[in-house]
Design an enzyme around this catalytic site. Structure first.
Site, PDB file in Angstrom:
ATOM      1  N   ASP A  11      32.537 -16.992  13.277  1.00 20.73           N
ATOM      2  CA  ASP A  11      31.740 -16.991  12.039  1.00 20.73           C
ATOM      3  C   ASP A  11      32.225 -15.972  11.019  1.00 20.73           C
ATOM      4  O   ASP A  11      31.444 -15.445  10.228  1.00 20.73           O
ATOM      5  CB  ASP A  11      30.246 -16.720  12.335  1.00 20.73           C
ATOM      6  N   GLY A  13      34.182 -16.628   8.564  1.00 17.71           N
ATOM      7  CA  GLY A  13      34.406 -17.261   7.258  1.00 17.71           C
ATOM      8  C   GLY A  13      35.750 -17.969   7.200  1.00 17.71           C
ATOM      9  O   GLY A  13      36.333 -18.113   6.124  1.00 17.71           O
ATOM     10  N   LYS A  16      35.852 -21.094   4.839  1.00 13.57           N
ATOM     11  CA  LYS A  16      36.031 -20.792   3.416  1.00 13.57           C
ATOM     12  C   LYS A  16      37.491 -20.456   3.116  1.00 13.57           C
ATOM     13  O   LYS A  16      38.073 -20.948   2.147  1.00 13.57           O
ATOM     14  CB  LYS A  16      35.129 -19.611   3.012  1.00 13.57           C
ATOM     15  N   HIS A  39      32.154 -24.679  10.550  1.00 15.84           N
ATOM     16  CA  HIS A  39      32.904 -24.043   9.465  1.00 15.84           C
ATOM     17  C   HIS A  39      32.261 -24.358   8.122  1.00 15.84           C
ATOM     18  O   HIS A  39      32.228 -25.508   7.694  1.00 15.84           O
ATOM     19  CB  HIS A  39      34.376 -24.485   9.526  1.00 15.84           C
ATOM     20  N   THR A 126      26.876 -23.215  22.603  1.00 19.45           N
ATOM     21  CA  THR A 126      26.335 -24.066  21.542  1.00 19.45           C
ATOM     22  C   THR A 126      25.757 -25.358  22.108  1.00 19.45           C
ATOM     23  O   THR A 126      25.162 -26.131  21.372  1.00 19.45           O
ATOM     24  CB  THR A 126      27.432 -24.427  20.535  1.00 19.45           C
ATOM     25  N   ARG A 140      41.762 -31.322  36.011  1.00 20.54           N
ATOM     26  CA  ARG A 140      42.443 -32.621  36.082  1.00 20.54           C
ATOM     27  C   ARG A 140      41.476 -33.793  36.253  1.00 20.54           C
ATOM     28  O   ARG A 140      41.784 -34.787  36.901  1.00 20.54           O
ATOM     29  CB  ARG A 140      43.526 -32.637  37.177  1.00 20.54           C
TER      30      ARG A 140
END
Ligand code: IMP
Length: 418
Positions: A11, A13, A16, A39, A126, A140
């Site tokens: 995070d 940036g 940007k 992003h 997340t 595998r």
């Protein structure tokens, strides 16, 4: 060839900075991670949070590649492309490596299960299936994107993998998944993607042969790197520039410029040590000011003062040719700004990054840098920054060891000073 990589906890940036640099690029490649990325890009087309699509997509002349080092949830990619098109952003130049690995619904289910079963030791992922997809790749068991081309075989592969995955899910009280439904959903998305699914190596090879301007877009930052981050509070891939050679399919010696993106303070989402973390109203204040909420999960980000040890660690691993400092404008109101230059561990001072469980008990050593007490978000020339802001940047250069080449003073593409 330029790599844009995160030098902190993610995070920073990068979106940007990549969007800004992509205006001059011919090819932009994401080389690791998946839809765990968020992003943020603000430009003349609007405000966007990209998860899978490279931040170069706003340059219609740039080829945007989801590289073989990524893990990709195809239905999610289709949704993201549809949303971009709806917002008037053409996506015809987006390609997906046929060697990338698929994130399948069982990876999302296993990500949630794993976090739940870790209980208080959870990682704070997340939940986008990233870890389980990379685990399957390394173990595998992964299914690569090209495998969707043979429907019968693909269905068999999914059914076979689901035998063990479902056994795990059921053992922990979760619902098993239906192989047909899983395969149907992925095959439908693959059909929508059609000719975008390609072997990306010839494209990259051609770009190199013709001296095309290539931009490598990293996801997350050095502190979450699988090998060099705060294990186990890391992601399952290598955000470092070294990860780009494997993950994009480029020979190591062609990367000539490595831009380390650092936020002017520190933030993290997810668990794990974070030495300069702020709490209470100081944290709330900086979080609100910087709008520090996860772009993928919406979680409030942990916030703290600038910690030079982290980007110094990143610099040792990436050899940054320059730094891009973002969100400098957020520090405008402070009279004095605590700035961590080193850690104290059991009475010894160090600027080396210790391993995770030692990092947990370091005491950050601060300098108090003078603030500039003014809004710098409208400044268009770096020379016009207040003296104290220039001093702050200089201290970043001195402690990290790399020059500051780019300064962000606002979310828009235009708020970027060279
Ligand atoms: P994962 O990548 O979802 O497995 O999560 C592993 C760690 O990386 C967790 O601490 C996440 O919060 C963090 N993480 C993953 N993606 C991002 C991101 O795009 N920004 C910031 N942190 C992230």
């Amino acid at each position: 060839m330029t790599a844009v990589v995160g030098a902190q906890w993610g995070d920073e940036g990068k979106g940007k900075i990549t969007d800004y640099l992509a205006q001059q690029a011919d090819v932009v490649i994401r080389y690791q991670g998946g839809s765990n990325a968020g992003h943020t890009v603000v430009n003349d087309k609007g405000a966007f949070k990209l998860h899978l699509v490279p931040s170069g997509v706003f340059n219609p002349d740039a080829l945007c590649i989801l590289g073989p080092g990524m893990v990709v949830e195809l239905p999610f990619l289709v949704e993201e492309l549809d949303a971009l098109e709806k917002a008037g952003v053409p996506t015809a130049n987006v390609r997906v490596s046929d060697r990338a690995h698929l994130v399948l619904p069982y990876h999302l289910a296993l990500d949630r299960l794993d976090e739940r079963e870790r209980g208080r030791q959870k990682l704070g992922t997340t939940g986008r299936g990233n870890g389980p997809a990379y685990s399957d790749k390394v173990g595998r068991h992964g299914i690569q994107v090209y495998e969707v081309r043979d429907e019968k075989r693909f269905r068999e592969r999914v059914a076979h993998e689901l035998e063990t995955k479902n056994a795990i899910l059921e053992r922990f009280g979760d619902e098993p998944l239906d192989a047909r439904a899983v395969a149907d959903e992925v095959l439908a998305a693959a059909a929508r993607l059609g000719g975008r699914i390609v072997d990306t190596l010839p494209l990259v090879e051609h770009a190199l042969a013709t001296d095309a301007r290539v931009l490598l877009e990293g996801q997350l930052g050095a502190m979450r790197d699988l090998d060099w981050g705060i294990y186990p509070y890391v992601t399952s891939s290598n955000p470092l520039a070294g990860g780009a050679t494997i993950g994009a399919g480029i020979p190591p010696r062609v990367i000539t410029r490595v831009i380390g993106v650092v936020k002017a303070y520190s933030t993290a989402v997810g668990e794990g040590p974070f030495p300069t973390e702020l709490h209470g109203s100081d944290a709330d204040d900086l979080r609100e000011r910087g709008q520090e909420y996860g772009a993928t999960t919406g979680r409030p980000r942990r916030v703290g003062w600038f910690d030079a040890v982290a980007p110094r660690h990143a610099h040792r691993l990436n050899a940054f040719t320059e730094l891009a400092v973002t969100k400098l404008d957020m520090l405008g109101r402070y009279e004095r700004i605590p700035f961590c230059t080193s850690y104290e561990i059991d009475g010894t001072t160090t600027t080396d990054m210790p391993p995770t469980h030692v990092l947990d008990r370091v005491v950050p050593r601060y300098e108090q840098l003078p603030g500039w007490g003014s809004d710098i978000s409208g400044i268009t020339d770096r020379a016009l920054l207040p003296t104290a802001a220039k001093g702050y940047l200089r201290r970043i250069e001195e402690t990290v060891g790399a020059p500051v080449g780019i300064v962000g003073v606002g979310p828009e593409r235009t708020a970027t000073l060279l």
